[in-house]
Design an enzyme around this catalytic site. Structure first.
Site, PDB file in Angstrom:
ATOM      1  CD  GLU A 297      30.792  36.213  38.892  1.00  0.00           C
ATOM      2  OE1 GLU A 297      30.272  35.269  38.268  1.00  0.00           O
ATOM      3  OE2 GLU A 297      30.864  37.366  38.434  1.00  0.00           O
TER       4      GLU A 297
ATOM      5  CB  SER B 224      38.711  35.657  34.712  1.00  0.00           C
ATOM      6  OG  SER B 224      38.889  35.073  35.991  1.00  0.00           O
TER       7      SER B 224
ATOM      8  CG  ASP C 192      42.048  38.644  41.555  1.00  0.00           C
ATOM      9  OD1 ASP C 192      42.633  37.560  41.400  1.00  0.00           O
ATOM     10  OD2 ASP C 192      42.639  39.719  41.751  1.00  0.00           O
TER      11      ASP C 192
END
Length: 529
Positions: free
Chosen positions: A220, A213, A215
């Site tokens: 998360e 992904s 950042d």
């Protein structure tokens, strides 16, 4: 089969699952020449003779004979694994490329060490000799403490268009590489899904968590781990990042720190190697509301550009350049106050102040944010234990053009706001601009790609142990406030419209927002030097 995967993830699959991509894994050229020179980081093969008995350093390095003579392919830094069949041992390596490797992430294609996936076939005198060599080399690889069970979180909504085809592939296969990953993969379905996964994941089953992904998913995951009851052990689970989003500052910072080319293959190889480093984590607090940051916090010009340019996303990456120019031509300044605890050597910045305890009045904070975080804060990580009443704070008054607090050097693959930032020095790097002519500000934006903008007399650059922001109204327009952006997400917004619906944001705009850093709290997979 490789055409079935999006290009951004082909390098990941090439390294983890070469048998699924249908590429050649052996060569018939016995003269030590590369039969398939490849400047783009794809795998080539080479057959070299072997012999003798394992030992004498041969179990730590594999000899390669080529046109340039002999060199060693080191197990720790270059070898992925091996396969033995009869009298041949195929050593799977990922080493320095003979030609320039072009980044497959876009940007950052120049500078740094490029690598290429390559097989070396060792021809042994007998089956017995090959078996002894294979066993000894396998034992040495197993001693390298490389991860074998990884939990992979994929963001299918990332800026790199990680599409549905990849999400449906069987990433839960065993790799035939000797590293023997047994990965489990899940894709995020909504915002904060990765945080929920990290909060409830059975961490005993895995050697690490990998985020495919930008950042945002990494942030998360960190927040999810620190909200667990066992946060103190959970946060030590190594985290990996494979850049596949709009902002890839952490991956760029990690690779740049060792002189590696910014690319997906290099990011994957850093995880396969299993080398780890500590990472500072900052607690962003307002009253009873808490957020954990590993990248940055911005307010003013940079936050406005980052968030408000979203309406021009159809322009692609050019939207940031376009909106930067627009914002500078129509420059905003914000009233406000910043307070900080300077690192040693930076005591000359700001004016000394008498410390006050703003925690006495938490009614000004976002009630929605407080309620949603009560359970997490009572059972999770409480934050750094610092006695601020005995700490010397200093202050700077506004108006401000930009305030930018950084934990790592790079904010994205081509923006370097904090060239002196370290991963685990226990400090945040603050970049503050209070006044600057528009022409000079344009010049600063052009120099932000290499960090040289911090040398400008209009830029205040300092390291701090703690930082407090009291964001104020826009100068000349008291009905308008600014945006406080942490790790790419809006945590507070100051427009009057948003003031009436503060539940949309984690924190309220106006009351103090404080950042404190805990040195080396998290652990992240990092390329070896």
């Amino acid at each position: 089969m490789s055409d079935f995967y999006p290009p951004i993830l082909n390098p990941l699959l090439e390294l983890l699952f070469p048998e699924e991509l249908g590429t050649s894994r052996s060569v018939s050229n016995g003269e030590g020449r590369n039969p398939n020179p490849n400047p783009n980081g794809e795998r080539a093969g080479e057959r070299v003779p072997g012999g003798g008995e394992p030992g004498g350093g041969w179990d730590s390095a594999v000899a390669q004979r080529g046109r340039g003579g002999e060199r060693c392919v080191t197990l720790e830094k270059e070898v992925l694994g091996l396969e033995a069949e009869g009298r041949t041992i195929t050593v799977k390596a990922f080493g320095a490329a003979e030609a320039k490797v072009v980044s497959c992430c876009g940007g950052g294609g120049s500078g740094g060490v490029g690598r290429a996936r390559r097989d070396y076939v060792l021809e042994m005198p007998s089956d017995e000799s090959a078996a002894r060599w294979s066993a000894r080399l396998s034992d040495r690889i197993n001693l390298l403490d490389r991860p074998k069970r990884l939990f992979i979180i994929v963001n299918p909504f990332g800026g790199r268009d990680v599409d549905e085809k990849f999400s449906k592939q069987k990433l839960c296969h065993s790799s035939k590489l000797l590293v023997s990953f047994l990965p489990c993969k899940v894709e995020t379905k909504y915002q904060l899904h990765a945080q929920e996964i990290a909060h409830s994941l059975d961490l005993m089953k895995y050697d690490g968590i990998v985020c495919v992904s930008g950042d945002g998913v990494l942030v998360e995951v960190v927040n999810g781990l620190l909200q667990r009851e066992d946060w103190d052990t959970a946060i030590k689970v190594p985290l990996g990042i494979i850049p596949a989003g709009t902002g890839n500052g952490m991956a760029k910072s990690l690779l740049h720190s060792v002189g590696d080319l910014y690319s997906v293959p290099n990011a994957v190889f850093a995880i396969i190697q299993g080398h780890k480093r500590s990472l500072d984590v900052a607690s962003v607090v307002q009253g009873g509301t808490k957020f954990f940051s590993v990248l940055m916090l911005t307010w003013g010009l940079i936050a406005d550009i980052d968030i408000e340019s979203e309406k021009y996303r159809w322009m692609g990456s050019a939207r940031l350049d376009f909106y930067s120019l627009l914002r500078i031509m129509n420059l905003r300044k914000y009233s406000g106050l910043v307070q900080f605890v300077p690192a040693p050597g930076y005591e000359g910045y700001g004016e000394p102040i008498k410390q006050i305890d703003y925690h006495k009045d938490e009614t000004t904070c976002s009630q929605e944010g407080q309620e949603s975080n009560v359970e997490a804060q009572t059972q999770g990580y409480p934050g750094p234990q610092i006695d601020f009443q005995t700490t010397e704070w200093r202050a700077l008054d506004g108006p401000f053009i930009s305030v930018w607090i950084n934990n790592v050097p790079w904010a994205s693959e081509n923006v370097m706001p904090a060239p002196d930032a370290k991963f685990s020095d226990g400090y945040l790097d603050a970049v503050i601009i209070r006044d600057c002519p528009k022409s000079a500000l344009l010049d600063l934006m052009l120099k932000i790609s290499d960090g040289s903008y911090v040398k400008s007399p209009y830029v205040m650059y300092l390291k701090v142990k703690a930082f407090r922001l009291e964001p104020g109204r826009r100068v000349g327009n008291p009905d308008k406030g600014g945006i406080v952006d942490s790790d790419g997400e809006v945590i507070a917004r100051g427009d009057r419209f948003h003031d009436r619906s503060q539940h949309e944001n984690l924190m309220a705009y106006g009351p103090p927002i404080q950042m404190t850093v805990d040195r080396g709290l998290a652990t992240i997979f990092s390329p070896a030097r």
